[in-house]
Design an enzyme around this catalytic site. Structure first.
Site, mmCIF file in Angstrom:
data_model
loop_
_atom_site.group_PDB
_atom_site.id
_atom_site.type_symbol
_atom_site.label_atom_id
_atom_site.label_comp_id
_atom_site.label_asym_id
_atom_site.label_seq_id
_atom_site.Cartn_x
_atom_site.Cartn_y
_atom_site.Cartn_z
ATOM 1 N N GLU A 468 12.888 10.307 -47.265
ATOM 2 C CA GLU A 468 13.068 8.939 -46.748
ATOM 3 C C GLU A 468 12.849 7.910 -47.857
ATOM 4 O O GLU A 468 13.506 6.875 -47.897
ATOM 5 C CB GLU A 468 12.134 8.675 -45.566
ATOM 6 C CG GLU A 468 12.363 9.575 -44.356
ATOM 7 C CD GLU A 468 13.814 9.708 -43.935
ATOM 8 O OE1 GLU A 468 14.599 8.761 -44.155
ATOM 9 O OE2 GLU A 468 14.185 10.781 -43.403
ATOM 10 N N HIS A 474 17.475 3.673 -52.576
ATOM 11 C CA HIS A 474 18.889 3.298 -52.499
ATOM 12 C C HIS A 474 19.018 1.879 -51.923
ATOM 13 O O HIS A 474 19.817 1.069 -52.383
ATOM 14 C CB HIS A 474 19.606 4.308 -51.596
ATOM 15 C CG HIS A 474 21.090 4.398 -51.791
ATOM 16 N ND1 HIS A 474 21.879 5.152 -50.966
ATOM 17 C CD2 HIS A 474 21.939 3.844 -52.688
ATOM 18 C CE1 HIS A 474 23.137 5.054 -51.353
ATOM 19 N NE2 HIS A 474 23.205 4.270 -52.393
HETATM 20 ZN ZN LIG Z 1 18.591 11.467 -44.893
#
Ligand SMILES: [Zn+2]
Length: 676
Positions: A468, A474
């Site tokens: 996560e 990201h």
């Molecule tokens: Zn994922």
């Protein structure tokens, strides 16, 4: 009106003012923000100036911003801190939102303007990112039929309606079949092998139905442990056959006709929109791009994984032979796999947990992010949250520049759904010189601390946290102009690359040395334990790979060509399964009639993505292994070309810029121990 959801969030970092929001604010906030979003769209359409990239594409991109923030607050709360009232509001507003989205998709005037710009895009001197935004908007209309003649548009709507009814029906049939079966164990000796938790659960299920004994059902939490641990082979066979026959019993819940209808309608729909097949339609918006590439991908992996699977099967067979089983059947696979695993790996989670105190693991994650991307995490206490358990951090870069607000919500409680996920409360975007930074959150359900013990994570929870957090990076490092292609807004066979690659650090000695310390003695985790973790993670990977490939191939077979001449679901399936089955076929069983992923959910022509993502993360991590897992230059290439770029360019182009080549499966096969 004093509605905190509509007052532009005048907080320090423009974060959501959770403590001021109560449930009565949501519905009016949705009403008002949908109304103003509609007004913004109307203004674009009624602009008397000629359509330009700025007055149409950009205006559309930045329309409805208030609605997006209201939605993100609301739906995130509905996942992490819900109650009956919120769920009721969700039921009320969800149709309003899909109606609004449909209004945009079917807005003729808006499409005409977008099309005028799209048709002359070569002359506009657009940047790559602008070009992507324009193409995405244009495709959003066209893939919903905007270019069709009126009669064909009507046809398309009819097909869509039929398809959504059929996938509902498919799901209802499976549910009915699952619920229709139960097996009551009355003799204690039939429980042999089952773990205590499974026995307890079976007893509870029985007593809930007013029965004495232990009830086994086809629901995963009951079925899977039974097939893995039960020593009663006859019962395993009975359960396995019942499970495999769902939707394939020529009764009122039979799905054979449903499957054929779905694939034919999907094909017709794709043709109507100008695509050769449903897979062509779906894959246009995927990193894999076309069915040919997916088929090659699956076949190539099959050639490499099959020998390993066959080898592994032989090992399991040896063990089964000791129980006088000459021919293994599909109800023996999980049972003897587990037995072999126990024999080979004599360690369990309890041995590992002391090395993974939650606070230490979080520190480790932050330290690794610092070593790779120069990020600093500072816990702060002046950002409003929706629950006292939620921690808040300010993320900055070396020079002190704000990168993101980061929320972390670790422990289970009533009102939070199961599992773990990353989400955002605000996207990243740029307007003129202002780079508006994102608000990212991760939500988990980890083991809670007790009065005497801190939160000690299982290794599975450790990899979940890394996963996560990889998604979170990201989101946090996003650096694009347009919010709809920022951060994790990428094609879905690309979105797991940043998350899965980050998991790799959990298996590296130099990374573990940073945080995996015994919570009492401070001793670093012993390397032989780490080796065992690695080996057990790859245990029977050949068989597991073959199984994933068989599902991916079946999915592509159903959706990759004209299904008109398919008459017999089972025969077609057997044909598609030809190269991938390790156990003898059971004539009364069928996979397709219960394959909810592709016939009920949204995974049609997408099942390959599971393996695709693994190939990507292994291939990408190989670059770090070649240059050092904390190599700044490799990290900076990954950040510049992948993490910060969102969906601004085609994933394959971004990937090649990072890696200098297209991905291939070598690294995955090596990591999984399949190259022997
Ligand atoms: Zn994922």
């Amino acid at each position: 009106m004093n509605n905190p959801l509509l007052n532009n969030f005048n907080t320090k970092y423009n974060t959501a003012p959770f403590s001021e929001i109560n449930n009565t604010h949501f519905k009016p906030a949705f009403d008002a923000s949908i109304l103003s979003a509609k007004k913004e769209i109307d203004e674009i359409c009624s602009n008397t100036e000629k359509p330009t990239f700025q007055n149409t594409i950009e205006e559309l991109e930045f329309s409805g911003m208030k609605l997006k923030r209201v939605s993100s607050v609301f739906f995130n709360l509905n996942s992490a801190e819900t109650n009956d009232e919120i769920q009721k509001i969700a039921q009320e507003v969800s149709p309003m939102l899909s109606e609004f989205a449909n209004d945009i998709r079917l807005n003729r005037e808006l499409f005409d303007r977008v099309k005028i710009i799209f048709d002359k895009k070569e002359k506009l001197n657009l940047s790559t990112e602008q070009n992507t935004l324009l193409t995405n908007q244009y495709k959003m209309f066209v893939r919903n039929g905007a270019n069709l003649k009126e009669a064909d548009k009507v046809k398309l709507r009819k097909l869509d309606k039929k398809l959504s009814k059929l996938s509902l029906k498919f799901g209802e049939n499976i549910l009915a079949e699952t619920n229709a079966f139960e097996y009551l164990i009355t003799d204690k000796k039939d429980l042999k092998g089952l773990p205590e938790g499974a026995v307890e659960a079976a007893k509870m299920s029985a007593s809930e139905k007013g029965k004495k004994g232990w009830l086994i059902s086809l629901d995963y939490p009951s079925y899977v442990p039974f097939m893995t641990y039960s020593e009663n082979r006859n019962l395993r066979e009975k359960l396995s056959n019942a499970f495999g026959a769902r939707g394939f019993q020529n009764n009122k819940n039979d799905n054979q006709k449903t499957v054929l209808e779905i694939v034919n309608l999907r094909h017709e729909r794709a043709n109507l929109l100008g695509y050769k097949s449903h897979a062509d339609f779906v894959l246009e918006e995927r990193m894999a791009e076309n069915p040919g590439r997916v088929k090659n991908f699956l076949e190539e992996l099959l050639v490499k994984a099959k020998p390993a699977a066959v080898r592994e099967l032989k090992e399991i067979e040896k063990l089964a032979a000791k129980d006088a089983i000459i021919k293994m059947q599909k109800w023996d696979g999980a049972f003897y796999s587990e037995k072999l695993k126990k024999k080979l790996f004599d360690f369990d989670d309890e041995q590992l947990k002391p090395y993974f105190k939650l606070e230490n693991v979080i520190d480790g994650v932050f330290t690794i992010a610092n070593k790779l991307y120069d990020l600093n995490f500072k816990e702060v206490f002046d950002i409003d949250t929706y629950h006292k358990d939620v921690k808040t951090f300010i993320v900055t870069q070396k020079d002190g520049e704000l990168i993101a607000v980061f929320y972390a919500d670790f422990f289970p409680r009533k009102g939070k759904r199961n599992g773990a996920w990353m989400t955002s409360y605000k996207d990243q975007w740029k307007v003129q010189d202002n780079n508006s930074r994102p608000h990212i959150s991760i939500v988990c359900n980890f083991t809670k601390p007790t009065e005497t013990k801190p939160s000690l994570l299982t290794f599975n929870e450790v990899t979940t946290l890394f996963h996560e957090f990889g998604h979170a990076l990201h989101g946090m490092l996003a650096n694009t102009i347009y919010p709809s292609i920022s951060g994790t807004n990428v094609y879905w066979d690309f979105v797991e690359l940043p998350s899965q690659i980050f998991e790799n650090w959990c298996f590296e000695k130099d990374a573990l040395a940073l945080f995996a310390r015994h919570f009492e003695t401070g001793e670093i985790i012993p390397m032989d334990l780490v080796e065992k973790i690695k080996d057990s993670a790859n245990f029977l990977e050949g068989i597991a790979t073959l199984r994933q490939l068989s599902f991916g191939m079946l999915d592509m077979a159903w959706h990759g060509k004209d299904p008109e001449n398919i008459l017999d679901v089972k025969a077609f399936e057997n044909d598609a399964f030809d190269d991938t089955q390790l156990f003898p076929d059971v004539a009364e069983n069928c996979m397709s009639t219960a394959f909810s992923h592709i016939f009920q959910g949204g995974y049609s022509s997408g099942y390959y993505s599971y393996k695709w993502a693994e190939v990507l993360d292994a291939d990408a991590f190989e670059a770090f292994k070649e240059n050092g897992i904390f190599d700044q230059e490799t990290a900076s290439k990954f950040k510049e070309n992948i993490l910060s770029k969102g969906g601004t360019e085609k994933p394959m182009a971004l990937y090649k810029k990072f890696r200098g080549k297209e991905p291939n499966s070598d690294a995955l096969l090596k990591r999984a121990g399949l190259l022997k």
